[in-house]
Write a protein that holds these residues in place. Structure first.
Motif, PDB file in Angstrom:
ATOM      1  N   LYS A  95      76.263  73.123  40.265  1.00  0.00           N
ATOM      2  CA  LYS A  95      75.482  72.202  39.188  1.00  0.00           C
ATOM      3  C   LYS A  95      74.328  73.272  38.469  1.00  0.00           C
ATOM      4  N   GLU A 133      80.420  72.469  33.402  1.00  0.00           N
ATOM      5  CA  GLU A 133      80.369  72.010  34.698  1.00  0.00           C
ATOM      6  C   GLU A 133      81.555  71.470  34.949  1.00  0.00           C
ATOM      7  N   ASP A 160      76.952  66.825  46.100  1.00  0.00           N
ATOM      8  CA  ASP A 160      77.620  66.724  44.972  1.00  0.00           C
ATOM      9  C   ASP A 160      76.442  66.512  43.939  1.00  0.00           C
ATOM     10  N   ARG A 161      76.460  66.576  42.615  1.00  0.00           N
ATOM     11  CA  ARG A 161      75.433  66.611  41.724  1.00  0.00           C
ATOM     12  C   ARG A 161      74.449  65.490  41.943  1.00  0.00           C
ATOM     13  N   ALA A 218      78.513  70.665  40.883  1.00  0.00           N
ATOM     14  CA  ALA A 218      78.558  70.006  39.602  1.00  0.00           C
ATOM     15  C   ALA A 218      79.326  68.539  39.689  1.00  0.00           C
ATOM     16  N   ASP A 252      80.810  65.063  40.846  1.00  0.00           N
ATOM     17  CA  ASP A 252      80.495  63.858  40.967  1.00  0.00           C
ATOM     18  C   ASP A 252      81.283  63.056  41.725  1.00  0.00           C
TER      19      ASP A 252
END
Length: 554
Positions: free
Chosen positions: A417, A240, A75-76, A204, A206
Motif C-alpha cells: 500500500k 497499486e 490487506d489495504r 495494496a 483488497d
C-alpha cells in the motif's frame, strides 16, 4: 589416623583421654569441610564450563525455546492475511521410553501423518532425545499429554498462519517451518517483517476484490476447461496491485502438500505471446510519432504481404478501415502496416519505456523476464505489433496498458500500500492527447468491436481482446490458444486496468466451437467488473459527449 594416644588407656588420665578425643574430632571436621568445599568447587567449575565455555557442545541436543517475532500482514483495509500463532513441537527422550512400539502407535493415532516405522525407530534409538513432530495444535498436544507416556515432551514455538488461505496465496507467500520467508511478500520483505517491534505490513491488495476475481476466474477455468488462468487488477494512478490471482491455487497453511504447478504464480511468472492486446500500444506509438492519424484509411480488405509472408485477419473486413476500426475489429493487416512505419528501433524504445523488455519490478522476487527474439528485424517488428514473437507476463502487459491510459505516464507497480507522503517512481511515455485518443479507441472496441461481451453498463469499460497460438516445434499450434482481455475503466477518467488470461480454453457449443478471447476472456472480464466495480472508489463512469468515429471512407 594413628590410635597411638589410646594405646595405653590405663596409663592415661581421664583429662588426657578427653583432650585427645576432642583433638581427633576437630581434625575430622576439618577434613570433612575441606572435602565438602572441594566438591562444591568442582560442581561450580563444571557448571561454569557448561554455561560459559562450551555451550554448543552441551546444548545442541536439548530442546530450546524458539522465540521469533514476525509482524502481521494485512490487506489495504486492515483485514488479516498472515499472523503468528503458538504451536507445539513434540520431542522424546528414548532412554525413558518403556515401550517404543506402543508409544509410536499411540502417537500415530493422534497424528496420522506420522510414519509409524520411522517414529518407532526414533523412540528405540540410543540418542539423548529426538524430535518427533512439529506444528501440533493445543488440542493435539493435550491428547498426547493425556497418553501418560514417559519420555515425551513439548516445546512451544511460533507458527505462521494464513486465516483466509488460499486467498492471495501467491501474493502473500509463506514461511518455512522455522518462520523464514520462502515466497511472495513473506520472502521479499522478510527483514522488514522480522525487525524488532515491526508494525503490521499493509498490502495494496483488497481482500474483497481478490475473492470476487478469484471466484469468477475459477468459473471460467471450469467452464472452458482451461489449464490455468491469471488476473491482475491495477490502480493505474498509484501503481497499486489491488488484486493478483493465479489458478490453480493452494493453501498457504499446507504449502508442502501443494503441487509445484499450483504454487507457480502465472500472473507474474508465466510468459505468453498475448496476441492482439498489444495492438493499442502499437497505435499509441504511431500516433505519438505522428506516423498516422485516427481518420487515416487502411486498405485492410486487400491481401497484404510482408517479405514472403501474407498477413491474415481472423475476421477480414470487406472494406477499408480507419485507425479506430483497425483496432476495434482487430485487423492484423492494418496493425502490420502501422508497425512498418514505426520500425524496430522506435518499437523497442517504446516497449522498453513501458517495461515490456525487462522484469517487472513490483516488490516481489517472483517476476519473469520476457522472452525476446534474437533477430529483431522487419518481420519481428510486424508480428510483435499484434502480440506474436514477444512473450511477456500478464502483469507486465496490464502495467503497460495502464501507463498508456494514465495520461501516458508509467507508474512502477507495487504490492505494498502506497504511503501518501512518498510518491511512486514514474516517467512519461505518451502525451496526454494520445492517452485520450487510445481511451476513446478502446471504448469503441468494447461498444462495437471484439470486446462487446465485456461491456458492463455504468462503468465505461475500455478494452481489447487478444488470442495467440502457442509456440510449438518452431511454429505455432493453432489448436492450443492463450486468450486474454485487457480492460480499463471508467472511460471518463481511467483509473483501473484489468487483465484476464486463460491458458488453452476449449470451445463450447454455446461459443459455436470458438475458443478465442471474445468468447471467453472478454465475458470473464465483464463478469469481474460487474462484481468488483461497486467496491472500488472512482470506478463509476460519468459519460461524456464525443464525436462518433468514422468507420471508413468508401
Amino acid at each position: 589416623m594413628s590410635l597411638a594416644p589410646f594405646a595405653d588407656k590405663k596409663s592415661m588420665s581421664l583429662s588426657d583421654i578427653n583432650e585427645a578425643a576432642v583433638s581427633e574430632g576437630r581434625i575430622r571436621i576439618r577434613i570433612s569441610l575441606i572435602l565438602f568445599l572441594s566438591m562444591i568447587a568442582i560442581v561450580l567449575v563444571r557448571l561454569a564450563e557448561v554455561a560459559l565455555l562450551s555451550p554448543d557442545d552441551h546444548r545442541r541436543d536439548q530442546p530450546q525455546e524458539l522465540v521469533q517475532y514476525r509482524a502481521d500482514i494485512t490487506d489495504r483495509h486492515g483485514r488479516l492475511l498472515a499472523t503468528t500463532l503458538s504451536s507445539y513441537s513434540l520431542y522424546a527422550e528414548p532412554a525413558r521410553i518403556w515401550n517404543p512400539d506402543e508409544t509410536a502407535a499411540a502417537l500415530v493415532s493422534i497424528r496420522p501423518d506420522l510414519n509409524l516405522s520411522k517414529v518407532t525407530q526414533q523412540l528405540a534409538s540410543d540418542r539423548a532425545f529426538v524430535w518427533i513432530d512439529r506444528g501440533l495444535s493445543p488440542k493435539e498436544k493435550q491428547a498426547i499429554f493425556e497418553l501418560g507416556h514417559s519420555g515425551l515432551g513439548f516445546r512451544r514455538e511460533p507458527r505462521r498462519a494464513y486465516p483466509n488461505a488460499p486467498l492471495a496465496a501467491h501474493l502473500v507467500g509463506w514461511t518455512d517451518i522455522d518462520l523464514v520467508g520462502a515466497a511472495g511478500v513473506e520472502r521479499a520483505f522478510d527483514d522488514r517483517l522480522t525487525a524488532d517491534r515491526a508494525p503490521e505490513m499493509a498490502l495494496a491488495l483488497d481482500s474483497r476484490v481478490q475473492f470476487a476475481i478469484a471466484e469468477e476466474l475459477q468459473k471460467s477455468v471450469d467452464q472452458f476447461s482451461a489449464l490455468s488462468a491469471a488476473a491482475v487488477l491495477l490502480d493505474i494512478h498509484s501503481g497499486e496491485i489491488i488484486s493478483m490471482v493465479s489458478l490453480p491455487d493452494f493453501n498457504s497453511n499446507d504449502y508442502g502438500a501443494a503441487l509445484p504447478e499450483a504454487r507457480f504464480n502465472h500472473a507474474a511468472m508465466s510468459t505468453y505471446d498475448l496476441g492482439s492486446v498489444f495492438k493499442p500500444l502499437t497505435m499509441a506509438m504511431a500516433l505519438e510519432d505522428g506516423l498516422t492519424s485516427r481518420d487515416e484509411v487502411f486498405d485492410v480488405h486487400k491481401p497484404y504481404k510482408v517479405r514472403n509472408k501474407f498477413i491474415r485477419d481472423d475476421h477480414p473486413s470487406d472494406t477499408p478501415l480507419t485507425l479506430d476500426y483497425v483496432l476495434s475489429e482487430s485487423s492484423n493487416r492494418g496493425t502490420a502496416m502501422i508497425a512498418q512505419r514505426i520500425g524496430a528501433e522506435r518499437q523497442q524504445h517504446y516497449l522498453r519505456e513501458l517495461g515490456l523488455l525487462s522484469r517487472v519490478s513490483y516488490g516481489l522476487n517472483e517476476s519473469a523476464k520476457p522472452q525476446i527474439q534474437d533477430n529483431w528485424g522487419e518481420m519481428a517488428t510486424v508480428t510483435i505489433s499484434y502480440g506474436h514473437g514477444l512473450a511477456v507476463t500478464p502483469l507486465a502487459l496490464v502495467t503497460a496498458i495502464g501507463a498508456m491510459l494514465n495520461d501516458g505516464v508509467y507508474v512502477e507497480p507495487t504490492v505494498v500500500k502506497r504511503d501518501a507522503t512518498r510518491p511512486p517512481e514514474t516517467h512519461r511515455v505518451f502525451s496526454s492527447a494520445i492517452s485520450q485518443d487510445l481511451a476513446d479507441m478502446m471504448r469503441l472496441t468494447v461498444v462495437e468491436g471484439t470486446g462487446k461481451k465485456a461491456n458492463i453498463p455504468g462503468f465505461g469499460v475500455m478494452g481489447k481482446t487478444g488470442t495467440a497460438e502457442k509456440p510449438s516445434n518452431g511454429g505455432y499450434d493453432q489448436t492450443r490458444l492463450v486468450t486474454s482481455f485487457v480492460a480499463a475503466f471508467p472511460h471518463s477518467s481511467p483509473r483501473y486496468a484489468l487483465i484476464i488470461t486463460l491458458d488453452e480454453p476449449k470451445g463450447l457449443p454455446e461459443t459455436y466451437g470458438y475458443a478465442t478471447a471474445g468468447w471467453n476472456a472478454a465475458p470473464t472480464a465483464g463478469a469481474v467488473i460487474e462484481r468488483i466495480g461497486p467496491m472500488l472508489p472512482g470506478a463509476r463512469d460519468i459519460p461524456k459527449t464525443a464525436a462518433r468515429p468514422v468507420k471508413a471512407l468508401r
